[in-house]
Design an enzyme around this catalytic site. Structure first.
Site, short mmCIF file in Angstrom:
data_model
loop_
_atom_site.label_atom_id
_atom_site.label_comp_id
_atom_site.label_asym_id
_atom_site.label_seq_id
_atom_site.Cartn_x
_atom_site.Cartn_y
_atom_site.Cartn_z
N TYR A 162 26.20 -10.02 12.03
CA TYR A 162 25.23 -9.25 11.41
C TYR A 162 24.08 -10.31 11.66
O TYR A 162 23.02 -10.06 12.17
CB TYR A 162 25.25 -9.28 9.83
N LYS A 166 20.54 -9.52 13.70
CA LYS A 166 18.94 -9.60 13.22
C LYS A 166 18.30 -10.47 13.88
O LYS A 166 17.01 -10.31 14.10
CB LYS A 166 19.15 -9.87 11.57
N1 LIG Z 1 19.67 -4.88 1.22
C1 LIG Z 1 19.00 -6.28 1.51
O1 LIG Z 1 19.00 -7.14 0.56
C2 LIG Z 1 18.38 -6.42 2.79
C3 LIG Z 1 17.59 -7.55 2.83
C4 LIG Z 1 17.15 -7.74 4.04
C5 LIG Z 1 17.05 -6.85 5.24
N2 LIG Z 1 17.71 -5.65 5.07
C6 LIG Z 1 17.79 -4.62 5.89
O2 LIG Z 1 17.18 -3.56 5.34
C7 LIG Z 1 17.73 -2.34 6.20
C8 LIG Z 1 18.39 -1.42 5.02
O3 LIG Z 1 19.44 -2.19 4.50
P1 LIG Z 1 20.23 -1.44 2.98
O4 LIG Z 1 20.77 -2.62 2.22
O5 LIG Z 1 19.30 -0.59 2.38
O6 LIG Z 1 21.32 -0.88 3.90
P2 LIG Z 1 22.41 0.20 3.32
O7 LIG Z 1 23.93 -0.17 3.70
O8 LIG Z 1 22.19 0.60 1.81
O9 LIG Z 1 21.88 1.61 4.27
C9 LIG Z 1 22.12 1.38 5.55
C10 LIG Z 1 22.18 3.13 6.20
O10 LIG Z 1 22.41 3.02 7.35
C11 LIG Z 1 23.34 4.06 7.69
N3 LIG Z 1 23.98 4.12 8.97
C12 LIG Z 1 25.00 3.20 9.35
N4 LIG Z 1 25.18 3.30 10.54
C13 LIG Z 1 24.60 4.34 10.89
C14 LIG Z 1 24.41 4.99 12.30
N5 LIG Z 1 25.13 4.43 13.48
N6 LIG Z 1 23.31 5.86 12.37
C15 LIG Z 1 22.57 6.27 11.61
N7 LIG Z 1 22.37 5.43 10.23
C16 LIG Z 1 23.62 4.69 10.04
C17 LIG Z 1 24.28 4.13 6.55
O11 LIG Z 1 24.89 5.41 6.34
C18 LIG Z 1 23.33 3.65 5.28
O12 LIG Z 1 22.78 4.93 4.78
C19 LIG Z 1 18.79 -2.86 6.99
O13 LIG Z 1 18.47 -2.94 8.42
C20 LIG Z 1 19.26 -4.30 6.73
O14 LIG Z 1 19.48 -5.23 7.43
C21 LIG Z 1 18.47 -5.37 3.89
#
Ligand SMILES: NC(=O)c1ccc[n+]([C@@H]2O[C@H](COP(=O)([O-])OP(=O)(O)OC[C@H]3O[C@@H](n4cnc5c(N)ncnc54)[C@H](O)[C@@H]3O)[C@@H](O)[C@H]2O)c1
Length: 206
Positions: A162, A166
């Site tokens: 991961y 990123k």
């Molecule tokens: N949650 C955090 O604290 C956090 C922190 C920093 C960055 N981020 C980034 O923010 C973004 C969202 O994070 P989140 O926690 O809301 O994630 P999440 O896991 O809640 O949601 C991710 C979504 O992506 C979808 N997905 C997975 N594979 C897929 C594919 N091949 N095609 C289309 N959709 C697909 C999943 O079904 C899901 O709905 C991510 O890129 C993550 O790296 C999150």
């Protein structure tokens, strides 16, 4: 200050929009009168998310497109672009947000490392390559948000795959920023978050 692309009536395409930050952003932007395309893997979560956003949108379901699209598949991203343009006619925000947590330590399988890259990096790459020509052609302000993570900078232990995806996304997005800044009359901007230096909890504050 709000980005000029995020206006009432403009269109947001959000990958991974069926849950988490993507869905929260969709609800926030729908609440401001934007039209929303949610793209995610097929299933009940996507359907439910589309219905939830439609409840908020100005013109209900008419303002929402919930479409199954695997971001790791370029042909699916082309189909997504075509469907959005047919339905709404333009795109102001592309939020490449979809993520898989598949991955693991450096010893994880080649298959898992490849899947992490396919979704978290190549999915973003496909989104940019497919939508950027549309954004350039529109001549109106638009923004690409490639969802970054501090884990791509700090490399904490736990999920090396991961972290690497990123880090790659950060490098790609910064190169894109340089290219866009150097393009004459360019109205497209790119970012790893909605605000410079923003933290993940700020993502839905836009
Ligand atoms: N949650 C955090 O604290 C956090 C922190 C920093 C960055 N981020 C980034 O923010 C973004 C969202 O994070 P989140 O926690 O809301 O994630 P999440 O896991 O809640 O949601 C991710 C979504 O992506 C979808 N997905 C997975 N594979 C897929 C594919 N091949 N095609 C289309 N959709 C697909 C999943 O079904 C899901 O709905 C991510 O890129 C993550 O790296 C999150």
């Amino acid at each position: 200050m709000r980005h000029p692309a995020l206006e009432h009536g403009s269109v947001a395409v959000i990958t991974g929009g069926a849950s988490g930050i993507g869905l929260a952003a969709a609800k926030t932007l729908a609440g401001r009168g934007m039209k929303i395309c949610l793209a995610d893997t097929a299933g009940g979560a996507l359907t439910a998310a589309g219905a939830a956003v439609a409840e908020i949108a100005d013109d209900g379901a008419n303002d929402v497109l919930a479409m199954a699209a695997d971001v790791s598949d370029p042909s699916a991203m082309h189909a997504l672009r075509d469907a959005v343009l047919e339905r709404f006619g333009s795109v102001a925000l592309l939020m490449n947000n979809a993520v898989t947590r598949i991955g693991g330590p450096t010893s994880a399988s080649l298959e898992d490392w490849r899947r992490a890259m396919e979704v978290n990096f190549w999915g973003v790459f496909h989104g940019v390559q497919v939508f950027l020509p549309v954004l350039h052609a529109q001549k109106s302000p638009s923004i690409i948000v490639n969802a970054g993570s501090k884990q791509g900078i700090t490399n904490p232990p736990g999920n090396a795959a991961y972290n690497m995806t990123k880090a790659a996304l950060k490098s790609f997005t910064e190169s894109l920023q340089h290219e866009l800044r150097g393009t004459a009359d360019c109205r497209v901007t790119a970012s790893t978050g909605p605000k410079p230096g923003c933290r993940s909890k700020s993502w839905t504050s836009w």
